[in-house]
Design a protein around this motif. Structure first.
Motif, PDB file in Angstrom:
ATOM      1  N   THR A   1      28.137  38.166  33.663  1.00  0.00           N
ATOM      2  CA  THR A   1      27.092  37.563  32.973  1.00  0.00           C
ATOM      3  C   THR A   1      25.885  37.233  33.842  1.00  0.00           C
ATOM      4  O   THR A   1      24.835  37.415  33.314  1.00  0.00           O
ATOM      5  N   MET A   2      26.052  37.014  35.005  1.00  0.00           N
ATOM      6  CA  MET A   2      24.692  37.096  36.017  1.00  0.00           C
ATOM      7  C   MET A   2      24.581  38.665  36.519  1.00  0.00           C
ATOM      8  O   MET A   2      23.262  38.784  36.643  1.00  0.00           O
ATOM      9  N   ILE A   3      25.188  39.389  36.760  1.00  0.00           N
ATOM     10  CA  ILE A   3      24.810  40.640  37.056  1.00  0.00           C
ATOM     11  C   ILE A   3      25.155  41.834  36.062  1.00  0.00           C
ATOM     12  O   ILE A   3      26.117  41.975  35.774  1.00  0.00           O
ATOM     13  N   LYS A   4      24.344  41.983  34.963  1.00  0.00           N
ATOM     14  CA  LYS A   4      24.761  42.754  33.636  1.00  0.00           C
ATOM     15  C   LYS A   4      24.879  44.121  33.619  1.00  0.00           C
ATOM     16  O   LYS A   4      24.913  44.800  32.762  1.00  0.00           O
ATOM     17  N   ASP A   5      24.783  44.593  34.899  1.00  0.00           N
ATOM     18  CA  ASP A   5      25.024  46.435  34.908  1.00  0.00           C
ATOM     19  C   ASP A   5      26.758  46.412  34.905  1.00  0.00           C
ATOM     20  O   ASP A   5      27.541  45.827  35.477  1.00  0.00           O
ATOM     21  N   SER A   6      27.044  47.559  34.434  1.00  0.00           N
ATOM     22  CA  SER A   6      28.346  48.191  34.408  1.00  0.00           C
ATOM     23  C   SER A   6      28.827  48.482  35.903  1.00  0.00           C
ATOM     24  O   SER A   6      27.883  48.745  36.812  1.00  0.00           O
ATOM     25  N   GLY A   7      30.010  48.603  35.901  1.00  0.00           N
ATOM     26  CA  GLY A   7      30.367  48.974  37.521  1.00  0.00           C
ATOM     27  C   GLY A   7      31.260  48.114  38.050  1.00  0.00           C
ATOM     28  O   GLY A   7      31.979  48.339  39.083  1.00  0.00           O
ATOM     29  N   GLY A   8      31.764  46.952  37.626  1.00  0.00           N
ATOM     30  CA  GLY A   8      32.548  45.906  37.997  1.00  0.00           C
ATOM     31  C   GLY A   8      32.308  45.760  39.584  1.00  0.00           C
ATOM     32  O   GLY A   8      31.254  45.372  40.174  1.00  0.00           O
ATOM     33  N   GLU A   9      33.348  45.793  40.388  1.00  0.00           N
ATOM     34  CA  GLU A   9      33.322  45.450  41.865  1.00  0.00           C
ATOM     35  C   GLU A   9      32.107  46.200  42.542  1.00  0.00           C
ATOM     36  O   GLU A   9      31.548  45.343  43.544  1.00  0.00           O
TER      37      GLU A   9
ATOM     38  N   PHE B   1      54.162  39.515  44.939  1.00  0.00           N
ATOM     39  CA  PHE B   1      53.005  39.585  44.131  1.00  0.00           C
ATOM     40  C   PHE B   1      52.429  40.717  44.081  1.00  0.00           C
ATOM     41  O   PHE B   1      51.938  41.135  42.935  1.00  0.00           O
ATOM     42  N   TYR B   2      52.609  41.648  44.985  1.00  0.00           N
ATOM     43  CA  TYR B   2      52.079  43.101  44.518  1.00  0.00           C
ATOM     44  C   TYR B   2      52.579  43.908  43.362  1.00  0.00           C
ATOM     45  O   TYR B   2      52.012  44.300  42.600  1.00  0.00           O
ATOM     46  N   GLN B   3      53.952  43.506  43.386  1.00  0.00           N
ATOM     47  CA  GLN B   3      54.557  44.088  42.165  1.00  0.00           C
ATOM     48  C   GLN B   3      54.122  43.609  41.098  1.00  0.00           C
ATOM     49  O   GLN B   3      53.984  44.209  39.939  1.00  0.00           O
ATOM     50  N   VAL B   4      54.247  42.275  40.782  1.00  0.00           N
ATOM     51  CA  VAL B   4      53.561  41.710  39.706  1.00  0.00           C
ATOM     52  C   VAL B   4      52.121  41.791  39.277  1.00  0.00           C
ATOM     53  O   VAL B   4      51.911  42.115  38.254  1.00  0.00           O
ATOM     54  N   LEU B   5      51.473  41.933  40.357  1.00  0.00           N
ATOM     55  CA  LEU B   5      49.953  41.860  40.052  1.00  0.00           C
ATOM     56  C   LEU B   5      49.444  43.457  39.820  1.00  0.00           C
ATOM     57  O   LEU B   5      48.703  43.526  39.264  1.00  0.00           O
ATOM     58  N   TRP B   6      50.298  44.228  40.153  1.00  0.00           N
ATOM     59  CA  TRP B   6      50.305  45.618  39.430  1.00  0.00           C
ATOM     60  C   TRP B   6      50.525  45.668  37.995  1.00  0.00           C
ATOM     61  O   TRP B   6      49.712  46.457  37.345  1.00  0.00           O
ATOM     62  N   SER B   7      51.384  44.874  37.562  1.00  0.00           N
ATOM     63  CA  SER B   7      51.626  44.793  36.089  1.00  0.00           C
ATOM     64  C   SER B   7      50.368  44.079  35.410  1.00  0.00           C
ATOM     65  O   SER B   7      50.128  44.518  34.437  1.00  0.00           O
ATOM     66  N   TYR B   8      49.735  43.159  36.184  1.00  0.00           N
ATOM     67  CA  TYR B   8      48.812  42.445  35.767  1.00  0.00           C
ATOM     68  C   TYR B   8      47.228  43.245  36.072  1.00  0.00           C
ATOM     69  O   TYR B   8      46.157  42.920  35.267  1.00  0.00           O
ATOM     70  N   GLY B   9      47.180  44.382  36.589  1.00  0.00           N
ATOM     71  CA  GLY B   9      46.036  45.016  36.982  1.00  0.00           C
ATOM     72  C   GLY B   9      45.456  45.499  35.760  1.00  0.00           C
ATOM     73  O   GLY B   9      46.027  45.861  34.846  1.00  0.00           O
ATOM     74  N   GLY B  10      44.035  45.391  35.733  1.00  0.00           N
ATOM     75  CA  GLY B  10      43.158  45.603  34.324  1.00  0.00           C
ATOM     76  C   GLY B  10      42.481  44.543  34.038  1.00  0.00           C
ATOM     77  O   GLY B  10      41.825  44.753  32.816  1.00  0.00           O
ATOM     78  N   TRP B  11      42.701  43.419  34.595  1.00  0.00           N
ATOM     79  CA  TRP B  11      41.797  42.006  34.136  1.00  0.00           C
ATOM     80  C   TRP B  11      40.735  42.195  33.905  1.00  0.00           C
ATOM     81  O   TRP B  11      39.889  41.687  33.284  1.00  0.00           O
ATOM     82  N   SER B  12      40.068  43.044  35.150  1.00  0.00           N
ATOM     83  CA  SER B  12      38.619  43.123  35.268  1.00  0.00           C
ATOM     84  C   SER B  12      38.057  44.197  34.672  1.00  0.00           C
ATOM     85  O   SER B  12      36.889  44.767  34.827  1.00  0.00           O
ATOM     86  N   ASN B  13      38.755  44.934  33.760  1.00  0.00           N
ATOM     87  CA  ASN B  13      38.348  46.163  33.048  1.00  0.00           C
ATOM     88  C   ASN B  13      37.164  46.094  32.301  1.00  0.00           C
ATOM     89  O   ASN B  13      36.210  47.057  32.276  1.00  0.00           O
ATOM     90  N   ALA B  14      36.979  45.095  31.474  1.00  0.00           N
ATOM     91  CA  ALA B  14      35.732  44.751  30.606  1.00  0.00           C
ATOM     92  C   ALA B  14      34.412  44.821  31.397  1.00  0.00           C
ATOM     93  O   ALA B  14      33.408  45.011  31.171  1.00  0.00           O
ATOM     94  N   ASN B  15      34.553  44.466  32.901  1.00  0.00           N
ATOM     95  CA  ASN B  15      33.553  44.304  33.767  1.00  0.00           C
ATOM     96  C   ASN B  15      32.798  45.614  33.970  1.00  0.00           C
ATOM     97  O   ASN B  15      31.584  45.722  34.437  1.00  0.00           O
ATOM     98  N   PHE B  16      33.505  46.673  33.877  1.00  0.00           N
ATOM     99  CA  PHE B  16      33.044  48.152  34.039  1.00  0.00           C
ATOM    100  C   PHE B  16      32.030  48.544  33.066  1.00  0.00           C
ATOM    101  O   PHE B  16      31.365  49.822  32.857  1.00  0.00           O
ATOM    102  N   VAL B  17      32.173  48.013  31.651  1.00  0.00           N
ATOM    103  CA  VAL B  17      31.747  48.523  30.769  1.00  0.00           C
ATOM    104  C   VAL B  17      30.342  47.443  30.174  1.00  0.00           C
ATOM    105  O   VAL B  17      30.241  47.304  28.935  1.00  0.00           O
ATOM    106  N   THR B  18      30.224  46.696  30.851  1.00  0.00           N
ATOM    107  CA  THR B  18      29.183  45.360  30.619  1.00  0.00           C
ATOM    108  C   THR B  18      27.828  46.086  29.801  1.00  0.00           C
ATOM    109  O   THR B  18      27.225  45.555  28.822  1.00  0.00           O
ATOM    110  N   GLU B  19      27.328  47.196  30.258  1.00  0.00           N
ATOM    111  CA  GLU B  19      26.205  47.828  29.639  1.00  0.00           C
ATOM    112  C   GLU B  19      26.394  48.237  28.194  1.00  0.00           C
ATOM    113  O   GLU B  19      25.410  48.315  27.374  1.00  0.00           O
ATOM    114  N   GLU B  20      27.462  48.455  27.918  1.00  0.00           N
ATOM    115  CA  GLU B  20      28.050  48.868  26.347  1.00  0.00           C
ATOM    116  C   GLU B  20      28.573  47.716  25.654  1.00  0.00           C
ATOM    117  O   GLU B  20      28.942  47.986  24.743  1.00  0.00           O
TER     118      GLU B  20
END
Length: 466
Positions: free
Chosen positions: A68-76, A205-224
């Motif tokens: 919400t501060m950096i409103k460009d798409s692209g995530g990390e 944790f690696y195994q579990v967080l692999w299953s949780y991976g994707g929580w930052s996906n919406a940050n890749f499409v901020t411009e849309e």
């Protein structure tokens, strides 16, 4: 003349679908037995699944403030670029192009293919060539859907998100029914035999967080995203809470139905659960995995194309990847590139260590991204922040991210970790040549022009609010 640019077509429900669509892939159907093996007890296993949800929520809240501060798409990528400059951002995009994106997409596509073809080879192993060809066909179909139009891709994403949530709800509700009927023997003395070790917990944790991976996906499409100041925080919070609750309930259902030994001996825990509980309806489980993985590939293609588009727009990838189709307004060059790299990995790759391989690399950049939020809090406190998290949250997330990078490397060093650092060293050379001194081969300009004509694409104007 109307400006050529991406449209804000993604609402709150679709943003939640994008996150959930990638978070729920093959992990919850395949990794619970690995977590149990690492932790040694049902209680330890459930604790790691809950802790993974907390970790994902901490990260999602940090990314909500950044988005919400950096409103460009692209995530990390865009957060590192705007905070620390071009080199960390280039390092991220280089490793994503070479490792993270293609291996993740390829691994999920192979999971899809394995479950899609297994019913045709009952009693014997599916031929590798058939599995790989099916995975490639899946990649091509998803690419075709995403190139036809954003609304079609989002519609498919919403449908498959709903189907996979329903599948997990079936497992969760049936498990609750087993507990109500008194089938709790497998959960008695739940923490007996729990393994506690610095590196062991990190690998779990690696195994579990692999299953949780994707929580930052919406940050890749901020411009849309429609009204991103409001919808981005809501999307990440809703999606992480939903997935965390489902994952914990599903694991409880697994333990209610099967003993630890049965679960550990299972090659695919959801299938074993279905065979034991669903009877003649057991075919629903492989179907659920197929739907889940197809939806995850669609979400990964959708968001991955946006990342390449933004990086190319900033000059860190070939210019053609920053162009969109002149009629359909889709990122066809970037998504074709995503599909091609995933196909190459499918043909040549070995995925025995893919989770650990990806996770170290992923958490290096999660730690850098959380550090960028802390840096902006200190150096630029007056920047507008429509959404602001308590400072303790990015501090905790940063500490945990650093732990997840260092713990397995120190406790149980593996060759995959060396490969990652080798790629990092190579990225420095590419950065110096291509970005710092801009030594671009002259023929690339002609190639770009020919690709523009072939793909019917053109450069975009950066999105501006109406």
């Amino acid at each position: 003349m109307e400006k050529l640019r991406l449209k804000r077509d993604i609402g709150l429900f679709s943003a939640v679908s994008l996150n959930v669509g990638l978070m729920i892939g093959s992990g919850i159907f395949m990794t619970p037995q690995r977590i149990l093996n690492l932790m040694g007890s049902p209680g330890g296993s459930l604790s790691i699944w809950a802790a993974g949800g907390v970790m994902a929520m901490l990260g999602a809240l940090c990314y909500a403030e950044l988005g919400t501060m950096i409103k460009d798409s692209g995530g990390e990528y865009i957060y590192l670029l705007r905070t620390f400059g071009p080199f960390p951002a280039f390092l991220y995009i280089f490793l994503t192009v070479c490792l993270l994106s293609p291996t993740s997409q390829a691994a999920i596509a192979l999971s899809f293919a394995q479950y899609a073809v297994d019913p045709f080879y009952q009693g014997c192993s599916s031929p590798e060539i058939v599995v790989k060809c099916t995975a490639i066909v899946c990649i091509i179909v998803v690419l075709f859907i995403n190139c036809l139009g954003v609304k079609l891709a989002v519609f498919i994403m919403n449908i498959f998100m709903a189907s996979k949530v329903i599948a997990l709800l079936v497992i969760a509700i049936r498990g609750v029914g087993l507990l109500i009927n008194g089938q709790t023997v497998n959960l008695q003395n739940a923490f007996e035999g729990t393994v506690i070790g610095f590196g062991q917990i990190g690998i779990a944790f690696y195994q579990v967080l692999w299953s949780y991976g994707g929580w930052s996906n919406a940050n890749f499409v901020t411009e849309e995203l429609k009204n991103p100041e409001v919808n981005l925080p809501r999307a990440v919070i809703i999606s992480v809470l939903l997935v965390t609750c489902l994952y914990i309930l599903v694991n409880v259902s697994y333990f209610a139905a099967m003993s630890s030994n049965e679960l550990l001996s299972s090659g695919a825990v959801a299938i074993s659960w279905g065979n034991k509980i669903l009877g003649k309806w057991m075919w629903l489980m492989p179907l659920s995995v197929v739907l889940s993985t197809f939806g995850a590939i669609n979400s990964g293609t959708f968001s991955g194309g946006r990342l390449y588009y933004v990086a190319a727009r900033e000059g860190h990838l070939p210019a053609v990847l920053s162009m969109i189709h002149v009629r359909r307004l889709t990122l066809s060059p970037a998504m074709i590139f995503t599909a091609v790299t995933a196909t190459i990995i499918i043909i040549t790759g070995d995925f025995s260590s893919i989770i650990n391989y990806n996770s170290v690399c992923t958490w290096i950049f999660f730690s850098l991204t959380s550090a960028s939020l802390l840096y902006l809090r200190i150096k630029k406190p007056d920047l507008p922040r429509p959404y602001k998290v308590p400072i303790l949250i990015p501090i905790l997330f940063f500490i945990m991210a650093v732990y997840l990078v260092l713990a397995p490397v120190i406790d149980s060093p593996q060759m995959e970790f060396l490969y990652i650092f080798g790629f990092m060293l190579i990225s420095i050379l590419f950065y110096i040549l291509l970005v710092r001194y801009k030594l671009h081969p002259k023929f690339l300009h002609k190639v770009t022009l020919h690709l523009q004509l072939l793909l019917e694409v053109a450069p975009t104007d950066k999105y501006e609010d109406d």
